[in-house]
Design a protein around this motif. Structure first.
Motif, mmCIF file in Angstrom:
data_model
loop_
_atom_site.group_PDB
_atom_site.id
_atom_site.type_symbol
_atom_site.label_atom_id
_atom_site.label_comp_id
_atom_site.label_asym_id
_atom_site.label_seq_id
_atom_site.Cartn_x
_atom_site.Cartn_y
_atom_site.Cartn_z
ATOM 1 N N THR A 1 -11.482 -14.071 -7.880
ATOM 2 C CA THR A 1 -11.052 -14.363 -6.031
ATOM 3 C C THR A 1 -10.277 -13.704 -5.260
ATOM 4 O O THR A 1 -10.165 -13.196 -3.951
ATOM 5 C CB THR A 1 -10.869 -15.992 -6.279
ATOM 6 O OG1 THR A 1 -9.196 -15.913 -6.628
ATOM 7 C CG2 THR A 1 -11.427 -17.316 -6.426
ATOM 8 N N PHE A 2 -9.196 -12.947 -6.296
ATOM 9 C CA PHE A 2 -8.545 -11.918 -5.320
ATOM 10 C C PHE A 2 -8.499 -10.568 -6.116
ATOM 11 O O PHE A 2 -8.194 -11.092 -7.499
ATOM 12 C CB PHE A 2 -7.701 -12.298 -4.746
ATOM 13 C CG PHE A 2 -6.643 -11.310 -4.116
ATOM 14 C CD1 PHE A 2 -7.595 -11.290 -2.613
ATOM 15 C CD2 PHE A 2 -5.316 -11.185 -3.790
ATOM 16 C CE1 PHE A 2 -6.849 -10.412 -1.574
ATOM 17 C CE2 PHE A 2 -5.153 -10.238 -2.945
ATOM 18 C CZ PHE A 2 -5.640 -10.022 -1.945
ATOM 19 N N LEU A 3 -8.240 -9.515 -5.792
ATOM 20 C CA LEU A 3 -7.886 -8.692 -7.127
ATOM 21 C C LEU A 3 -6.272 -7.606 -6.613
ATOM 22 O O LEU A 3 -7.339 -6.370 -5.335
ATOM 23 C CB LEU A 3 -8.857 -7.004 -7.998
ATOM 24 C CG LEU A 3 -8.939 -6.468 -8.589
ATOM 25 C CD1 LEU A 3 -7.740 -6.925 -10.044
ATOM 26 C CD2 LEU A 3 -10.113 -6.049 -9.240
ATOM 27 N N ARG A 4 -5.344 -6.952 -6.758
ATOM 28 C CA ARG A 4 -4.683 -6.164 -6.144
ATOM 29 C C ARG A 4 -4.408 -5.369 -7.399
ATOM 30 O O ARG A 4 -3.980 -5.250 -8.342
ATOM 31 C CB ARG A 4 -3.262 -6.907 -5.910
ATOM 32 C CG ARG A 4 -2.298 -6.061 -5.458
ATOM 33 C CD ARG A 4 -1.174 -6.916 -4.627
ATOM 34 N NE ARG A 4 -1.153 -7.384 -4.541
ATOM 35 C CZ ARG A 4 -0.618 -8.715 -3.403
ATOM 36 N NH1 ARG A 4 0.595 -8.514 -3.833
ATOM 37 N NH2 ARG A 4 -0.721 -9.470 -3.437
ATOM 38 N N LEU A 5 -4.122 -4.136 -6.507
ATOM 39 C CA LEU A 5 -4.217 -3.013 -7.863
ATOM 40 C C LEU A 5 -3.109 -2.501 -6.857
ATOM 41 O O LEU A 5 -2.794 -1.897 -5.655
ATOM 42 C CB LEU A 5 -5.976 -1.984 -7.661
ATOM 43 C CG LEU A 5 -6.881 -2.083 -8.532
ATOM 44 C CD1 LEU A 5 -7.884 -1.462 -8.557
ATOM 45 C CD2 LEU A 5 -6.231 -2.250 -10.291
ATOM 46 N N ARG A 6 -1.543 -2.044 -7.584
ATOM 47 C CA ARG A 6 -0.305 -1.252 -7.150
ATOM 48 C C ARG A 6 0.061 0.326 -8.170
ATOM 49 O O ARG A 6 -0.321 -0.059 -8.937
ATOM 50 C CB ARG A 6 0.257 -2.074 -7.265
ATOM 51 C CG ARG A 6 1.338 -1.375 -6.146
ATOM 52 C CD ARG A 6 2.354 -2.671 -6.050
ATOM 53 N NE ARG A 6 4.000 -1.750 -5.469
ATOM 54 C CZ ARG A 6 4.521 -2.312 -4.564
ATOM 55 N NH1 ARG A 6 3.971 -3.297 -4.404
ATOM 56 N NH2 ARG A 6 5.273 -1.605 -4.016
ATOM 57 N N SER A 7 -0.655 1.064 -7.105
ATOM 58 C CA SER A 7 0.273 1.898 -7.598
ATOM 59 C C SER A 7 0.959 3.306 -7.396
ATOM 60 O O SER A 7 2.205 1.934 -6.348
ATOM 61 C CB SER A 7 -1.170 3.461 -7.732
ATOM 62 O OG SER A 7 -1.052 3.862 -6.188
ATOM 63 N N LYS A 8 1.689 4.053 -7.761
ATOM 64 C CA LYS A 8 2.999 5.383 -7.059
ATOM 65 C C LYS A 8 2.713 4.934 -5.052
ATOM 66 O O LYS A 8 3.984 5.074 -4.192
ATOM 67 C CB LYS A 8 3.700 6.272 -7.924
ATOM 68 C CG LYS A 8 3.819 5.815 -8.519
ATOM 69 C CD LYS A 8 4.212 7.267 -9.657
ATOM 70 C CE LYS A 8 4.427 7.407 -11.101
ATOM 71 N NZ LYS A 8 5.110 8.209 -11.531
ATOM 72 N N LYS A 9 1.559 5.347 -5.203
ATOM 73 C CA LYS A 9 1.573 5.707 -3.267
ATOM 74 C C LYS A 9 0.913 4.479 -2.575
ATOM 75 O O LYS A 9 1.593 4.125 -1.498
ATOM 76 C CB LYS A 9 0.421 7.031 -3.349
ATOM 77 C CG LYS A 9 1.099 8.300 -3.648
ATOM 78 C CD LYS A 9 -0.175 9.323 -3.478
ATOM 79 C CE LYS A 9 1.010 10.458 -4.136
ATOM 80 N NZ LYS A 9 -0.543 11.743 -3.914
ATOM 81 N N ASN A 10 0.142 3.856 -3.491
ATOM 82 C CA ASN A 10 -0.674 2.745 -2.382
ATOM 83 C C ASN A 10 -0.713 1.570 -3.183
ATOM 84 O O ASN A 10 -0.839 1.018 -4.704
ATOM 85 C CB ASN A 10 -2.124 3.116 -2.325
ATOM 86 C CG ASN A 10 -2.506 4.582 -1.723
ATOM 87 O OD1 ASN A 10 -1.580 4.646 -0.485
ATOM 88 N ND2 ASN A 10 -3.137 5.337 -1.880
ATOM 89 N N GLU A 11 -1.375 0.216 -2.711
ATOM 90 C CA GLU A 11 -1.497 -0.366 -3.250
ATOM 91 C C GLU A 11 -2.906 -1.334 -2.685
ATOM 92 O O GLU A 11 -3.354 -1.085 -1.122
ATOM 93 C CB GLU A 11 -0.393 -1.976 -2.336
ATOM 94 C CG GLU A 11 -0.806 -3.312 -3.015
ATOM 95 C CD GLU A 11 0.278 -4.072 -2.695
ATOM 96 O OE1 GLU A 11 0.441 -5.012 -4.161
ATOM 97 O OE2 GLU A 11 1.090 -4.383 -1.361
#
Length: 119
Positions: free
Chosen positions: A90-100
């Motif tokens: 239903t929802f996916l969140r990817l987080r890196s050093k620069k962006n989400e």
């Protein structure tokens, strides 16, 4: 802020169930509201085939994000179904050093919101 963006994304998914006539205006309004949040760098709406149909980013960035996010979302959907056939992504969140990158998948579309999490 993330919860506010997520509620707008959920609102956008609900808007799709309203009549076609009102949908376009409500979708545009919701996209503008999401874009106005502090830190939002861009929004992309992608169809089932991974083709961008609406974006606030330049063409090359849009094509790159659309292709890669479509692919990772398909894999995440598969993973969720493999773990439990009664369940769905239903929802996916990817987080890196620069962006989400927040992804709201639907049957027909993917809504992708890219933001700078430090803003």
């Amino acid at each position: 802020m993330r919860n506010c963006i997520r509620s707008n994304i959920v609102h956008l998914q609900v808007v799709k169930t309203n009549s076609e006539k009102n949908m376009s205006a409500e979708v545009e309004e919701t996209l503008k509201r999401i874009q106005s949040h502090k830190g939002v760098l861009g929004i992309i709406v992608v169809n089932q085939e991974g083709i961008p149909i609406r974006t606030t980013l330049d063409n090359s960035t849009t094509v790159q994000y659309a292709g890669l996010i479509h692919s990772v979302t398909q894999k995440a959907r598969s993973c969720v179904r493999d773990l439990d056939p009664q369940n769905e992504l239903t929802f996916l969140r990817l987080r890196s050093k620069k962006n989400e990158i927040m992804i709201a998948p639907d049957r027909e579309y993917l809504l992708i919101v890219i933001q700078n999490p430090s803003e």
